[in-house]
Scaffold this motif. Structure first.
Motif, short mmCIF file in Angstrom:
data_model
loop_
_atom_site.label_atom_id
_atom_site.label_comp_id
_atom_site.label_asym_id
_atom_site.label_seq_id
_atom_site.Cartn_x
_atom_site.Cartn_y
_atom_site.Cartn_z
N ALA A 1 0.84 -1.21 0.00
CA ALA A 1 0.00 0.00 0.00
C ALA A 1 0.87 1.25 0.00
N SER A 2 1.92 1.25 0.79
CA SER A 2 2.81 2.41 0.88
C SER A 2 3.53 2.66 -0.45
N LEU A 3 4.04 1.60 -1.06
CA LEU A 3 4.74 1.75 -2.33
C LEU A 3 3.78 2.13 -3.45
N GLY A 4 2.56 1.61 -3.37
CA GLY A 4 1.56 1.95 -4.39
C GLY A 4 1.14 3.40 -4.29
N ALA A 5 0.97 3.90 -3.06
CA ALA A 5 0.54 5.28 -2.87
C ALA A 5 1.57 6.27 -3.40
N SER A 6 2.84 5.89 -3.37
CA SER A 6 3.90 6.79 -3.85
C SER A 6 4.22 6.59 -5.32
N GLY A 7 3.49 5.64 -5.95
CA GLY A 7 3.71 5.39 -7.37
C GLY A 7 4.93 4.54 -7.67
N MET A 8 5.52 3.98 -6.63
CA MET A 8 6.75 3.21 -6.81
C MET A 8 6.53 1.89 -7.56
N LEU A 9 5.34 1.33 -7.48
CA LEU A 9 5.10 0.03 -8.08
C LEU A 9 5.13 0.07 -9.61
N LYS A 10 5.14 1.27 -10.17
CA LYS A 10 5.27 1.39 -11.63
C LYS A 10 6.66 0.99 -12.09
N ASN A 11 7.60 1.06 -11.17
CA ASN A 11 8.98 0.67 -11.47
C ASN A 11 9.09 -0.84 -11.30
N LYS A 12 9.37 -1.57 -12.38
CA LYS A 12 9.41 -3.03 -12.34
C LYS A 12 10.57 -3.58 -11.49
N LYS A 13 11.51 -2.71 -11.14
CA LYS A 13 12.65 -3.16 -10.33
C LYS A 13 12.33 -3.17 -8.84
N VAL A 14 11.24 -2.51 -8.45
CA VAL A 14 10.95 -2.28 -7.04
C VAL A 14 10.69 -3.58 -6.27
N MET A 15 9.75 -4.39 -6.73
CA MET A 15 9.38 -5.59 -5.97
C MET A 15 10.50 -6.63 -5.89
N PRO A 16 11.22 -6.91 -6.99
CA PRO A 16 12.36 -7.82 -6.86
C PRO A 16 13.40 -7.30 -5.87
N PHE A 17 13.63 -5.99 -5.87
CA PHE A 17 14.57 -5.41 -4.92
C PHE A 17 14.06 -5.56 -3.49
N ALA A 18 12.78 -5.30 -3.29
CA ALA A 18 12.18 -5.42 -1.96
C ALA A 18 12.29 -6.86 -1.45
N GLN A 19 12.06 -7.83 -2.33
CA GLN A 19 12.15 -9.24 -1.93
C GLN A 19 13.58 -9.61 -1.54
N GLU A 20 14.56 -9.05 -2.27
CA GLU A 20 15.95 -9.33 -1.96
C GLU A 20 16.32 -8.78 -0.58
N ILE A 21 15.87 -7.56 -0.28
CA ILE A 21 16.16 -6.97 1.03
C ILE A 21 15.49 -7.78 2.14
N LYS A 22 14.29 -8.24 1.89
CA LYS A 22 13.58 -9.04 2.90
C LYS A 22 14.33 -10.36 3.17
N LYS A 23 14.90 -10.94 2.13
CA LYS A 23 15.68 -12.17 2.31
C LYS A 23 16.90 -11.89 3.19
N ARG A 24 17.57 -10.76 2.93
CA ARG A 24 18.75 -10.41 3.72
C ARG A 24 18.37 -10.17 5.18
N VAL A 25 17.24 -9.52 5.40
CA VAL A 25 16.78 -9.26 6.77
C VAL A 25 16.46 -10.57 7.48
N ALA A 26 15.88 -11.50 6.73
CA ALA A 26 15.56 -12.81 7.32
C ALA A 26 16.83 -13.55 7.75
N LEU A 27 17.91 -13.31 7.03
CA LEU A 27 19.17 -13.99 7.35
C LEU A 27 19.94 -13.33 8.48
N THR A 28 20.01 -12.00 8.45
CA THR A 28 20.89 -11.28 9.39
C THR A 28 20.18 -10.30 10.31
#
Length: 320
Positions: free
Chosen positions: A226-253
């Protein structure tokens, strides 16, 4: 055994001629008075880290884990150090420290071998059984230097991946208009170093941090979208893959993965190890390009530099 014997001979020769470069077989040593390089400091920190880990495993009587850190990983960091200092030579004091540590760390597991090395090869009068665990260990590992070592290894792997990608593209283009880069001919590698993250990545990090519960280690995915959509960020196709990568790193460390700052100067570091990069990657030329002041770049260089972010350089391979 043979390596340790050769290393000990080199150290003896260094003691006789401390101001000279020494080479015995594959062992090359710099003068004793030479200042510590970044590779020296990394190796020293890695030895301390592994000795601390080995001691902790022995305390818990976890002998298999002690063997892993005290021998296999210890040899692995030594091999890296030998390789990265091949152009200049190792520092004698660090080689001496490595041999002493290695023998002491293996004594509980291979006492007869350790006794032989300690007395016959190293020339000590007393028994290895009278030796004490290293007393010069830091209170905790030098995580900053460990990170620098990890960065160098990661950069080498990434450069090799970039060359492998060129090989794959060449294979596809072989019968369709020629190849991209003829890797059999003299070739160069550009390494592009960035100092700032793209603004959109910083916004994604901010959204993730705002909707992360450190107590449970979980993200509120609905609020993030919702936050990313409200700011129009979801139009960038790189956003969600990047977000998933950061979430994986957070899960690890954990939450520290949100901090992507680099606490060392990448251009200076890469420039210091330029001879090693050129040799180990087998390029005729390696150029470190600081994107804060890159000078005039060709169109292909501008495109190649785009993916670079702090801590993760990008690369361009081309024929000279």
């Amino acid at each position: 055994m043979e390596w340790v014997t050769e290393a000990r001979k080199a150290l003896k020769q260094s003691e006789v001629s401390p101001d000279e470069t020494v080479k015995v077989g594959d062992i090359a040593l710099r003068p004793v008075s030479s200042p510590l390089s970044v590779a020296d400091r990394i190796f020293n920190a890695e030895m301390d880290t592994l000795t601390i880990a080995t001691g902790a495993e022995y305390e818990k009587t976890m002998y298999r884990d002690a063997l892993k850190s005290g021998f296999y990983e210890f040899v692995k960091v030594r091999d890296w150090y030998v390789n990265v200092t091949a152009d200049s030579g190792m520092h004698p004091e660090l080689l001496r420290k490595y041999i002493n540590r290695q023998v002491i760390q293996l004594t509980p597991i291979t006492p007869h071998w350790a006794e032989h090395i300690w007395k016959t090869v190293m020339g000590n009068a007393g028994s290895i059984m009278d030796a004490r665990w290293p007393a010069d260990l830091p209170a905790e590992p030098d995580h900053a230097l460990i990170a620098v070592g990890d960065y160098i290894r990661k950069t080498v792997r990434s450069a090799r991946d970039a060359e492998s990608a060129v090989q794959r593209r060449n294979k596809k283009k072989g019968g369709k208009g020629g190849i991209e880069v003829d890797l059999s001919k003299p070739k160069a590698l550009d390494i592009y170093v960035a100092h700032e993250f793209p603004a959109w990545q910083e916004e994604v990090i901010a959204a993730l941090k705002s909707h992360y519960d450190a107590a449970t280690g979980k993200f509120d995915d609905k609020q993030i979208v919702a936050s990313l959509g409200a700011s129009g960020m979801l139009k960038n196709k790189k956003v969600m893959p990047f977000a998933q990568e950061i979430k994986k790193r957070v899960a690890l460390t954990g939450a520290k993965a949100f901090d992507r700052a680099v606490y060392f100067k990448e251009p200076e570091l890469l420039s210091e190890i330029l001879a090693y990069l050129k040799r180990t990657l087998e390029f005729d030329a390696v150029n470190v390009i600081d994107l804060t002041n890159p000078g005039t770049l060709r169109d292909d260089q501008i495109k190649a530099a785009e993916p670079a972010v702090p801590g993760e350089p990008s690369f361009l391979i081309y024929n000279l």
